[in-house]
Design an enzyme around this catalytic site. Structure first.
Site, mmCIF file in Angstrom:
data_model
loop_
_atom_site.group_PDB
_atom_site.id
_atom_site.type_symbol
_atom_site.label_atom_id
_atom_site.label_comp_id
_atom_site.label_asym_id
_atom_site.label_seq_id
_atom_site.Cartn_x
_atom_site.Cartn_y
_atom_site.Cartn_z
ATOM 1 N N HIS A 150 0.989 -1.308 -0.062
ATOM 2 C CA HIS A 150 0.009 0.035 -0.003
ATOM 3 C C HIS A 150 0.731 1.364 -0.004
ATOM 4 O O HIS A 150 1.895 1.271 0.635
ATOM 5 C CB HIS A 150 -0.955 0.075 1.129
ATOM 6 C CG HIS A 150 -1.783 1.315 1.425
ATOM 7 N ND1 HIS A 150 -1.394 2.289 2.380
ATOM 8 C CD2 HIS A 150 -2.696 1.802 0.805
ATOM 9 C CE1 HIS A 150 -2.114 3.339 2.236
ATOM 10 N NE2 HIS A 150 -3.181 3.148 1.338
ATOM 11 N N SER A 151 0.476 2.055 -0.766
ATOM 12 C CA SER A 151 1.200 3.521 -0.914
ATOM 13 C C SER A 151 2.664 3.233 -1.139
ATOM 14 O O SER A 151 2.968 2.592 -2.149
ATOM 15 C CB SER A 151 1.002 4.195 0.545
ATOM 16 O OG SER A 151 1.592 5.618 0.438
ATOM 17 N N CYS A 152 3.841 3.767 -0.317
ATOM 18 C CA CYS A 152 4.929 3.624 -0.669
ATOM 19 C C CYS A 152 5.270 2.124 -0.387
ATOM 20 O O CYS A 152 6.186 1.597 -1.032
ATOM 21 C CB CYS A 152 5.824 4.555 0.219
ATOM 22 S SG CYS A 152 6.038 3.646 2.022
ATOM 23 N N LEU A 184 -1.633 -0.903 -4.071
ATOM 24 C CA LEU A 184 -2.793 -0.304 -3.661
ATOM 25 C C LEU A 184 -2.576 1.205 -3.487
ATOM 26 O O LEU A 184 -1.636 1.543 -2.441
ATOM 27 C CB LEU A 184 -3.718 -0.662 -2.753
ATOM 28 C CG LEU A 184 -3.943 -2.378 -2.716
ATOM 29 C CD1 LEU A 184 -3.100 -3.303 -1.884
ATOM 30 C CD2 LEU A 184 -5.485 -2.674 -2.875
ATOM 31 N N HIS A 290 -7.118 7.959 1.195
ATOM 32 C CA HIS A 290 -5.612 7.058 1.021
ATOM 33 C C HIS A 290 -5.577 5.821 1.680
ATOM 34 O O HIS A 290 -5.060 4.741 1.526
ATOM 35 C CB HIS A 290 -4.482 7.985 1.177
ATOM 36 C CG HIS A 290 -3.207 7.610 0.800
ATOM 37 N ND1 HIS A 290 -2.894 7.072 -0.479
ATOM 38 C CD2 HIS A 290 -2.311 7.263 1.597
ATOM 39 C CE1 HIS A 290 -1.611 6.460 -0.467
ATOM 40 N NE2 HIS A 290 -1.203 6.558 0.798
#
Length: 315
Positions: A150-152, A184, A290
């Site tokens: 997820h994200s970074c 994601l 987010h």
């Protein structure tokens, strides 16, 4: 659940991982014992039976940890018929965060008191590869698991698998090849996080510049080199042919994400379209803000179920 298992000699608090198992008579007998083996290790099943997750936090948030996968775990193990028999979630050292609202850290100001919060690329990738190596010793094998980020954490997942460790300057073996990778609300083209945010996210330009400088050095060339959306397509295709990268990748991005613009997924998807032998799916599970995928858990779990169905049909 086995929490905070160190995967590195003399590991600090962030070079650890946690393993979650469903509650069954067999797993209850493991309570109080050392984690040494994944359930069904050695199985020749063609269906992935493990899920490995890499959390986000902009490479720098010490409060976002492997425990963020727990809402997903609750969904995964609510159905005893599902094939996932273990979930592993990886921590990794984080980068400096001088402006953290409650736990600020600046290495110089704080006299380098906490090296676990001074990671600079490729430290994050190195840590994840060490974590995957420990899981290999527990029974993680090629195509036995689905890797999510997820994200970074999505960025780190693709860095760890789509390129050889030596391309990051790391003298480490390849990780076991996942059956699929799902990203994601991910960050994939790092220079575009300052140059191409678009009107909706332009107000984040300075913040992204600061966090990228801390995580990847201020050298913008380093940002480009580390960007999965700029990896050599032929190099990725070669790894797919060799069996060190999966044929199936899923990218999912919420249009309501106020921290990451949609063009991060769009740029990466367009780039992966040039990779021979790759099956790219653009997911549709992510919605809301987010953090919603890991906060709610159902979005990650539904993405995994989608992947299992695709693999079952030979994707």
């Amino acid at each position: 659940m086995a929490e905070d298992i160190p995967y590195f000699p003399g590991a600090d608090r962030f070079r650890t991982l946690s393993v979650y198992l469903p509650r069954t008579p067999d797993t209850l007998e493991l309570v109080g014992t050392a984690a040494e083996r994944l359930p069904e290790a050695g199985s020749d099943s063609a269906v992935p039976r493990y899920h490995v997750h890499i959390h986000g936090g902009a490479w720098r948030d010490p409060q976002l940890t492997s425990a963020s996968i727990e809402p997903t775990v609750a969904h995964a193990f609510s159905d005893p018929a599902q094939p996932i028999t273990a979930v592993a979630s990886l921590n990794y050292r984080v980068s400096q965060f001088p402006t953290h609202p409650s736990l600020p850290y600046d290495a110089v100001r704080d006299n380098h008191a906490d090296p676990a919060r001074e990671a600079v690329h490729p430290d994050h990738v190195s840590d994840v590869l060490h974590g995957l190596a420990l899981l290999r010793s527990f029974g993680l094998t090629d195509r036995s698991y689905i890797l999510s980020g997820h994200s970074c954490g999505a960025c780190i997942a693709f860095q760890a698998i789509l390129q050889a460790p030596t391309q990051h300057g790391l003298e480490l073996p390849d990780a076991p090849c996942p059956a699929a990778i799902v990203g994601l609300n991910g960050l994939y083209d790092l220079p575009e996080l300052t140059d191409g945010l678009g009107d909706s996210h332009e107000h984040l330009r300075q913040e992204y510049g600061t966090l990228l400088a801390n995580a990847f050095t201020p050298q913008r060339k380093a940002w480009a080199t580390a960007s999965p959306a700029r990896f050599d397509p032929e190099g990725i295709a070669q790894r797919i042919r060799e069996g060190t990268a999966p044929r199936l990748i899923v990218l999912d991005q919420s249009s309501q994400d106020m921290l990451v613009p949609m063009n991060q997924k769009e740029r990466f998807a367009a780039h992966l379209g040039h990779v021979d032998g790759l099956h790219l799916i653009e997911g549709h599970r992510c919605s809301e803000g987010h953090a919603a995928p890991w906060e709610r858990g159902d979005m990650i779990w539904e993405s995994l179920q989608d992947i299992l169905r695709l693999l079952h049909t030979g994707a």
